[in-house]
Design an enzyme around this catalytic site. Structure first.
Site, PDB file in Angstrom:
ATOM      1  N   LYS A  29      43.784  36.096  47.549  1.00  0.00           N
ATOM      2  CA  LYS A  29      42.451  36.719  47.556  1.00  0.00           C
ATOM      3  C   LYS A  29      41.415  35.769  46.965  1.00  0.00           C
ATOM      4  O   LYS A  29      41.597  35.254  45.866  1.00  0.00           O
ATOM      5  CB  LYS A  29      42.500  38.019  46.744  1.00  0.00           C
ATOM      6  CG  LYS A  29      43.446  39.054  47.325  1.00  0.00           C
ATOM      7  CD  LYS A  29      43.584  40.266  46.432  1.00  0.00           C
ATOM      8  CE  LYS A  29      44.330  39.958  45.165  1.00  0.00           C
ATOM      9  NZ  LYS A  29      44.695  41.175  44.391  1.00  0.00           N
ATOM     10  N   GLY A  37      39.863  48.021  40.104  1.00  0.00           N
ATOM     11  CA  GLY A  37      40.973  48.454  40.965  1.00  0.00           C
ATOM     12  C   GLY A  37      40.923  47.971  42.399  1.00  0.00           C
ATOM     13  O   GLY A  37      41.664  48.472  43.248  1.00  0.00           O
ATOM     14  N   THR A  38      40.105  46.965  42.686  1.00  0.00           N
ATOM     15  CA  THR A  38      40.013  46.476  44.074  1.00  0.00           C
ATOM     16  C   THR A  38      41.352  45.894  44.555  1.00  0.00           C
ATOM     17  O   THR A  38      41.764  46.135  45.691  1.00  0.00           O
ATOM     18  CB  THR A  38      38.921  45.387  44.208  1.00  0.00           C
ATOM     19  OG1 THR A  38      39.095  44.458  43.142  1.00  0.00           O
ATOM     20  CG2 THR A  38      37.540  45.978  44.137  1.00  0.00           C
ATOM     21  N   GLY A  39      42.022  45.151  43.666  1.00  0.00           N
ATOM     22  CA  GLY A  39      43.290  44.525  44.045  1.00  0.00           C
ATOM     23  C   GLY A  39      44.372  45.572  44.294  1.00  0.00           C
ATOM     24  O   GLY A  39      45.154  45.468  45.248  1.00  0.00           O
ATOM     25  N   CYS A  40      44.421  46.589  43.412  1.00  0.00           N
ATOM     26  CA  CYS A  40      45.410  47.675  43.559  1.00  0.00           C
ATOM     27  C   CYS A  40      45.182  48.381  44.891  1.00  0.00           C
ATOM     28  O   CYS A  40      46.118  48.661  45.643  1.00  0.00           O
ATOM     29  CB  CYS A  40      45.253  48.712  42.443  1.00  0.00           C
ATOM     30  SG  CYS A  40      45.298  48.031  40.778  1.00  0.00           S
ATOM     31  N   THR A  52      33.916  47.144  40.650  1.00  0.00           N
ATOM     32  CA  THR A  52      35.050  46.580  41.393  1.00  0.00           C
ATOM     33  C   THR A  52      36.364  46.838  40.656  1.00  0.00           C
ATOM     34  O   THR A  52      37.326  46.090  40.795  1.00  0.00           O
ATOM     35  CB  THR A  52      34.863  45.064  41.579  1.00  0.00           C
ATOM     36  OG1 THR A  52      34.603  44.489  40.286  1.00  0.00           O
ATOM     37  CG2 THR A  52      33.723  44.736  42.520  1.00  0.00           C
TER      38      THR A  52
HETATM   39  N1  ATP Z   1      32.029  41.810  45.355  1.00  0.00           N
HETATM   40  C1  ATP Z   1      32.899  41.894  46.374  1.00  0.00           C
HETATM   41  N2  ATP Z   1      32.420  42.193  47.626  1.00  0.00           N
HETATM   42  C2  ATP Z   1      33.264  42.291  48.666  1.00  0.00           C
HETATM   43  N3  ATP Z   1      34.592  42.115  48.576  1.00  0.00           N
HETATM   44  C3  ATP Z   1      35.127  41.808  47.367  1.00  0.00           C
HETATM   45  C4  ATP Z   1      34.309  41.686  46.207  1.00  0.00           C
HETATM   46  N4  ATP Z   1      35.113  41.400  45.151  1.00  0.00           N
HETATM   47  C5  ATP Z   1      36.377  41.345  45.627  1.00  0.00           C
HETATM   48  N5  ATP Z   1      36.395  41.573  46.952  1.00  0.00           N
HETATM   49  C6  ATP Z   1      37.566  41.664  47.825  1.00  0.00           C
HETATM   50  O1  ATP Z   1      38.358  42.739  47.310  1.00  0.00           O
HETATM   51  C7  ATP Z   1      39.734  42.462  47.475  1.00  0.00           C
HETATM   52  C8  ATP Z   1      40.416  42.517  46.122  1.00  0.00           C
HETATM   53  O2  ATP Z   1      40.237  41.256  45.511  1.00  0.00           O
HETATM   54  P1  ATP Z   1      40.055  40.934  43.959  1.00  0.00           P
HETATM   55  O3  ATP Z   1      40.046  39.439  43.887  1.00  0.00           O
HETATM   56  O4  ATP Z   1      38.882  41.677  43.428  1.00  0.00           O
HETATM   57  O5  ATP Z   1      41.372  41.552  43.383  1.00  0.00           O
HETATM   58  P2  ATP Z   1      41.843  41.622  41.897  1.00  0.00           P
HETATM   59  O6  ATP Z   1      41.153  40.605  41.064  1.00  0.00           O
HETATM   60  O7  ATP Z   1      43.339  41.534  41.973  1.00  0.00           O
HETATM   61  O8  ATP Z   1      41.380  43.081  41.479  1.00  0.00           O
HETATM   62  P3  ATP Z   1      41.825  44.003  40.231  1.00  0.00           P
HETATM   63  O9  ATP Z   1      42.734  43.179  39.375  1.00  0.00           O
HETATM   64  O10 ATP Z   1      40.575  44.438  39.545  1.00  0.00           O
HETATM   65  O11 ATP Z   1      42.503  45.194  40.824  1.00  0.00           O
HETATM   66  C9  ATP Z   1      39.812  41.107  48.171  1.00  0.00           C
HETATM   67  O12 ATP Z   1      39.868  41.300  49.567  1.00  0.00           O
HETATM   68  C10 ATP Z   1      38.498  40.448  47.786  1.00  0.00           C
HETATM   69  O13 ATP Z   1      38.126  39.442  48.684  1.00  0.00           O
HETATM   70  C1  HMH Z   2      47.397  50.215  35.267  1.00  0.00           C
HETATM   71  C2  HMH Z   2      46.618  49.091  35.858  1.00  0.00           C
HETATM   72  N1  HMH Z   2      47.159  48.372  36.867  1.00  0.00           N
HETATM   73  C3  HMH Z   2      46.462  47.350  37.419  1.00  0.00           C
HETATM   74  C4  HMH Z   2      45.199  47.022  36.949  1.00  0.00           C
HETATM   75  C5  HMH Z   2      44.459  45.834  37.559  1.00  0.00           C
HETATM   76  O1  HMH Z   2      43.313  46.176  38.108  1.00  0.00           O
HETATM   77  C6  HMH Z   2      44.657  47.817  35.912  1.00  0.00           C
HETATM   78  N2  HMH Z   2      43.419  47.569  35.410  1.00  0.00           N
HETATM   79  N3  HMH Z   2      45.386  48.838  35.387  1.00  0.00           N
END
Ligand code: ATP
Ligand code: HMH
Length: 266
Positions: A173, A206-209, A204
């Site tokens: 990502k 929980g975007t990754g989850c 943003t």
């Molecule tokens: N500001 C944004 N606008 C549009 N898409 C975004 C934005 N920020 C992240 N993304 C997209 O959201 C998805 C999740 O990516 P991100 O890198 O935020 O995950 P993460 O850091 O693992 O998140 P978290 O740990 O908070 O759950 C990816 O597809 C990324 O490209």
């Molecule tokens: C419980 C939990 N899992 C994953 C993340 C990463 O976003 C968070 N903030 N909390």
């Protein structure tokens, strides 16, 4: 109805972890089930404390689900400790689900460590080789491949190194780099960029989850991995665009925006 199982931590604030996963499963049309690995006292601003769940109960949750209900896909999130990683890996070796999407969660947006440093090696040794797909963000990928990733060119090199750790496919990502959030899909043969447009919002959490759970849901429904990732990227982009201004920190994404719009529930 197809099913998906999340093995992850609970976020009391509801925007990430198990809570985000179950919402993303429902929004993407599969029946969601959960195995809780840790309970976090968390809101949009910070993680206040973490209680790891006893390994016996983690194992028994996994067994209770697999011994009774078909599991079409598994998503793995927060694994906390080396013992948790090993317990989950052992149980999954026993049941051998077809699809395992691993989000190698390490640090929360507020900087709290959700995976102990000692657990990183366990994750590499025991969990990554079992995974159909891993979805690291840039800082997580840097830890896993032990090199800096500053550009999209670096992402290409890092994806090759990530694949060597044993997962079948990679979604690296790009949200943490400057500019548009472009993610790189690599299946060992081809690279595909999934282009995004950066949405200017602090919400943003929980975007990754949410993204990894949407991928698991799409796989459960029978989509190919690339199709599953493409649809999940569209879904997370809409969820971020309509994210919710709840709390004083990073608010959650809107998991149900399109459904609510159709049902006139806004
Ligand atoms: N500001 C944004 N606008 C549009 N898409 C975004 C934005 N920020 C992240 N993304 C997209 O959201 C998805 C999740 O990516 P991100 O890198 O935020 O995950 P993460 O850091 O693992 O998140 P978290 O740990 O908070 O759950 C990816 O597809 C990324 O490209
Ligand atoms: C419980 C939990 N899992 C994953 C993340 C990463 O976003 C968070 N903030 N909390």
């Amino acid at each position: 109805m197809k099913t998906a199982l999340t093995i992850a931590g609970s976020d009391s604030g509801g925007g990430a972890g198990i809570q985000a996963d179950l919402k993303a499963f429902s929004a993407n049309g599969v029946f969601g089930m959960s195995v809780i690995t840790a309970v976090t006292a968390q809101n949009t601003q910070e993680v206040r404390s973490v209680q790891n769940i006893d390994n016996r109960i983690i194992r028994e949750q996994i067994e209770a689900v697999f011994d009774d209900i078909p599991v079409d896909a598994v998503k793995i999130g927060m694994l906390s400790s080396p013992a948790t990683v090993e317990t989950v890996a052992q149980a999954l070796k026993k049941y051998q689900p077809n699809q395992i999407v691993l989000d190698p969660v390490m640090v929360s947006k507020g900087g709290h460590h959700l995976l102990q440093d000692e657990a990183i090696q366990s994750l590499i040794e025991h969990m990554i080789p079992l995974s159909t797909m891993i979805t690291p963000n840039i800082p997580e990928a840097e830890v896993l491949v032990k090199r800096k990733i500053d550009t999209e060119e670096d992402m290409l090199t890092a994806s090759k190194a990530l694949l060597e750790l044993g997962a079948k496919m990679i979604l690296l990502k790009g949200g943490h780099l400057q500019g548009n959030p472009n993610d790189l899909f690599y299946d060992g043969q081809y690279f595909h960029w999934l282009h995004g447009e950066r949405i200017e919002t602090k919400n943003t959490h929980g975007t990754g989850c949410t993204l990894s759970s949407a991928i698991a849901a799409n796989l459960a429904k029978g989509h190919s991995m690339f199709e599953a990732v493409k649809l999940a990227k569209q879904y997370i982009s809409i969820a971020i665009k309509h994210s919710l201004d709840l709390g004083h920190g990073h608010g959650p994404t809107h998991h149900f925006y399109e459904l609510y719009e159709k049902a006139n529930l806004k």
